[in-house]
Design an enzyme around this catalytic site. Structure first.
Site, short mmCIF file in Angstrom:
data_model
loop_
_atom_site.label_atom_id
_atom_site.label_comp_id
_atom_site.label_asym_id
_atom_site.label_seq_id
_atom_site.Cartn_x
_atom_site.Cartn_y
_atom_site.Cartn_z
CD GLU A 50 -4.07 -4.57 -3.15
OE1 GLU A 50 -4.88 -3.87 -3.77
OE2 GLU A 50 -3.69 -5.68 -3.58
CB VAL A 89 -0.61 -0.67 -0.07
CG1 VAL A 89 -2.01 -0.55 -0.63
CG2 VAL A 89 -0.44 -2.02 0.60
CE LYS A 98 -0.85 -2.57 9.58
NZ LYS A 98 -2.25 -2.73 9.21
CG LEU A 148 0.30 -25.76 5.15
CD1 LEU A 148 -0.08 -27.16 4.69
CD2 LEU A 148 0.04 -25.62 6.64
CE LYS A 153 6.60 -10.99 1.39
NZ LYS A 153 5.31 -11.43 0.90
CD GLU A 185 5.83 -5.24 2.28
OE1 GLU A 185 6.97 -5.54 2.63
OE2 GLU A 185 5.06 -4.54 2.95
CG ASN A 216 -3.83 -10.19 6.19
OD1 ASN A 216 -3.70 -10.80 5.13
ND2 ASN A 216 -3.39 -8.96 6.35
CB CYS A 265 -0.03 -7.39 6.68
SG CYS A 265 0.03 -6.06 5.48
CG LEU A 308 -0.23 -5.42 -2.44
CD1 LEU A 308 1.06 -5.43 -1.67
CD2 LEU A 308 -0.22 -4.27 -3.43
P1 NAD Z 1 3.66 2.52 4.15
O1 NAD Z 1 4.02 3.01 5.49
O2 NAD Z 1 4.68 1.82 3.31
O3 NAD Z 1 3.07 3.72 3.27
C1 NAD Z 1 2.19 4.69 3.73
C2 NAD Z 1 2.52 6.02 3.10
O4 NAD Z 1 1.53 6.98 3.47
C3 NAD Z 1 3.86 6.59 3.54
O5 NAD Z 1 4.66 6.85 2.39
C4 NAD Z 1 3.49 7.89 4.26
O6 NAD Z 1 4.44 8.91 4.10
C5 NAD Z 1 2.18 8.24 3.59
N1 NAD Z 1 1.33 9.19 4.30
C6 NAD Z 1 1.07 9.29 5.62
N2 NAD Z 1 0.15 10.25 5.86
C7 NAD Z 1 -0.19 10.78 4.66
C8 NAD Z 1 -1.10 11.78 4.22
N3 NAD Z 1 -1.86 12.47 5.10
N4 NAD Z 1 -1.19 12.04 2.91
C9 NAD Z 1 -0.44 11.36 2.00
N5 NAD Z 1 0.43 10.40 2.35
C10 NAD Z 1 0.55 10.10 3.66
O7 NAD Z 1 2.41 1.54 4.38
P2 NAD Z 1 1.94 0.31 3.47
O8 NAD Z 1 2.74 -0.90 3.80
O9 NAD Z 1 1.82 0.75 2.07
O10 NAD Z 1 0.48 0.06 4.08
C11 NAD Z 1 -0.58 0.96 3.84
C12 NAD Z 1 -1.86 0.29 4.26
O11 NAD Z 1 -2.10 -0.86 3.45
C13 NAD Z 1 -1.89 -0.20 5.70
O12 NAD Z 1 -3.17 -0.05 6.20
C14 NAD Z 1 -1.56 -1.69 5.56
O13 NAD Z 1 -2.08 -2.44 6.62
C15 NAD Z 1 -2.27 -2.03 4.28
N6 NAD Z 1 -1.71 -3.18 3.55
C16 NAD Z 1 -0.35 -3.34 3.45
C17 NAD Z 1 0.15 -4.40 2.72
C18 NAD Z 1 1.64 -4.61 2.61
O14 NAD Z 1 2.06 -5.69 2.15
N7 NAD Z 1 2.48 -3.65 2.98
C19 NAD Z 1 -0.71 -5.29 2.07
C20 NAD Z 1 -2.09 -5.08 2.17
C21 NAD Z 1 -2.57 -4.02 2.91
#
Ligand code: NAD
Length: 439
Positions: free
Chosen positions: A152, A12, A267, A254, A324, A156, A212, A264, A154
């Site tokens: 967010e 994200v 959890k 569907l 996916k 993946e 979600n 996502c 988006l």
């Molecule tokens: P991710 O694990 O891919 O990325 C998180 C990043 O944060 C990691 O690179 C980690 O090293 C870094 N990090 C941890 N602690 C830190 C700190 N103190 N300072 C700076 N960086 C730090 O996670 P993600 O998939 O990008 O998801 C992030 C959030 O977005 C989550 O809450 C998730 O639920 C939400 N989200 C994810 C998606 C998705 O498709 N992956 C979509 C929408 C929302």
């Protein structure tokens, strides 16, 4: 245009940071993972996401985007701080906010000028208020910051397009000043008339969970319908197609399959049940969605054992490990459950995925990782197609059958026509259609 710090360069943060830079903002992308930052500084993408590297290179080249591990300086040099940090499931399924609060504590230590603090992470309803209270309790004056929830949406695999052309942007805040700053940051989207939904913080936080959970509900619903179809002799593909033509239903999400996975839906659905529990009620629909999804993953193994009852020392080939196509993400992927169950029953696994093998190796170092679908088929007693990567859509089934020890194919994504596969001598199963094998 604003100076932004994007905390976390995961799926994200990296996409959002790049998108916001492309909108004209100056973005410092910061992560505590030194390896990720080192890669990014060397033009290497730490994740697989189509189209992202080119956009990063463009924005770095044009001077709007930098990468660093210096959290304190990034915070001090920015007016708007986005938190794109992990919010995994805690021990009981509740949202683990430790990453978010640890970053907030760093902000409290180094804050000098006014900051807008934006949660892009999916956070429990009420987190915005807790962030505010935490900063105040650490001696930060109330007028030094505003808190915004900007969830967010988006996906993946198509994250760049989703971020650059979203269906809507949700901005939750009590502050007019913060709202104006956020609108300015998203000005490019405003110009193409993207709906901006301005709400209070708790409503914005809830919108993400409700969205979600609704999408997950559609998936579990069609999977349940698929299982009924199998028993009553109907075809879920046609059922879903006809349902999807109804504008009130829509054809998205569907597709019957092996259950939803990813970082996502699993959890966030679980978190929503915990949020409801915390508020003194049960989210019974969401609880059922989770239960159906779990059963659906196990159903894949049930289908396998119907065709191959004793899995001891049998070689099962897995096509697709990511949750996916077009991602390397295996978090909560159906492959994790399916592989685990087969291993428990004494089977051996050989698998292949175009992008997710490195990630899967962290979970299952003991299985064999191959370099193509045909290598997976070689010597296998059964093949299970779990992820519908394009390259698995047009396999040469004659060659696959000749390579296999026993020609058994389970297509959990319904990409092959059952009659065609069975004509080629396979014993076959898929999802949501009653299959009568010929031997
Ligand atoms: P991710 O694990 O891919 O990325 C998180 C990043 O944060 C990691 O690179 C980690 O090293 C870094 N990090 C941890 N602690 C830190 C700190 N103190 N300072 C700076 N960086 C730090 O996670 P993600 O998939 O990008 O998801 C992030 C959030 O977005 C989550 O809450 C998730 O639920 C939400 N989200 C994810 C998606 C998705 O498709 N992956 C979509 C929408 C929302």
């Amino acid at each position: 245009m604003r100076n932004i710090a994007m905390l976390g360069v995961g799926y994200v943060g990296l996409v959002s940071g790049t998108g916001l830079a492309d909108f004209g903002n100056r973005v410092i992308c910061v992560d505590i993972d030194e390896e990720k930052i080192r890669k990014l500084k060397n033009d290497i993408l730490p994740i697989y996401e189509p189209g992202l590297l080119e956009l990063i290179q463009k924005n770095v080249h044009q001077g709007r985007m930098v990468f660093t591990t210096d959290l304190a300086k990034s915070i001090q040099d920015s007016e708007v701080i986005f938190l794109a940090l992990p919010t995994p499931s805690g021990e009981k399924g509740e949202v683990d906010l430790s990453y978010v609060f640890s970053a907030i504590d760093t902000i409290a230590e180094v804050i000098k000028g006014f900051k807008v603090i934006v949660t892009k992470s999916t956070v429990a309803v009420g987190t915005g208020d807790r962030i505010r209270e935490r900063l105040i309790s650490k001696g930060v004056a109330e007028e030094m910051f505003d808190v915004v929830s900007n969830p967010e949406f988006l996906r993946e695999g198509s994250a760049v397009g989703d971020f650059m052309r979203p269906d809507r942007v949700v901005i939750g805040t009590r502050s007019e000043k913060a709202l104006e700053i956020m609108k300015e940051i998203y000005r490019s989207l405003y110009l193409i008339e993207t709906p901006i939904v301005a709400t209070d913080i708790r409503t914005a936080e809830m919108i993400k969970y409700a969205s979600n959970a609704f999408l997950a509900t559609k998936i579990s619903f069609i999977n349940e319908v698929a299982n009924i179809c199998e028993r009553v002799g109907a075809d879920v593909q046609q059922v879903a197609k006809a349902m999807g033509l109804d504008g009130r239903i829509s054809n998205k999400f569907l597709h019957a399959g092996p259950g939803y996975g990813g970082s996502c839906f699993p959890k966030d659905t679980l978190a929503l049940t915990k949020i409801a529990e915390g508020a003194g009620m049960r989210a019974t629909i969401v609880e059922s969605v989770i239960a159906v999804n779990h059963q659906q993953k196990l159903r894949v193994v049930e289908k396998l054992t119907q065709l191959l009852p004793d899995l001891r020392d049998k070689v099962i080939g897995i096509l697709g490990l990511a949750f996916k196509p077009n991602t390397d993400d295996v978090r909560d992927a159906p492959a994790l459950t399916v592989i685990d169950e087969i291993l428990k029953r004494g089977g051996k696994i050989q698998g292949y995925d175009p992008e997710a093998m490195e990630e899967m190796r962290k979970h299952f170092p003991q299985i064999r990782y191959m370099t193509s679908a045909y290598e997976v088929a070689a010597g296998a007693d059964a093949l299970i197609l779990l992820t519908e990567w394009n390259q698995f859509r047009g396999l040469n089934l004659d060659e696959i059958r000749n390579l296999m020890k026993q020609p058994i194919l389970i297509d959990t994504r319904n990409i092959y026509d059952p009659e065609t596969v069975m004509d080629k001598g396979f014993r076959f199963d898929c999802i949501g259609r009653k299959i009568v094998n010929r031997s």
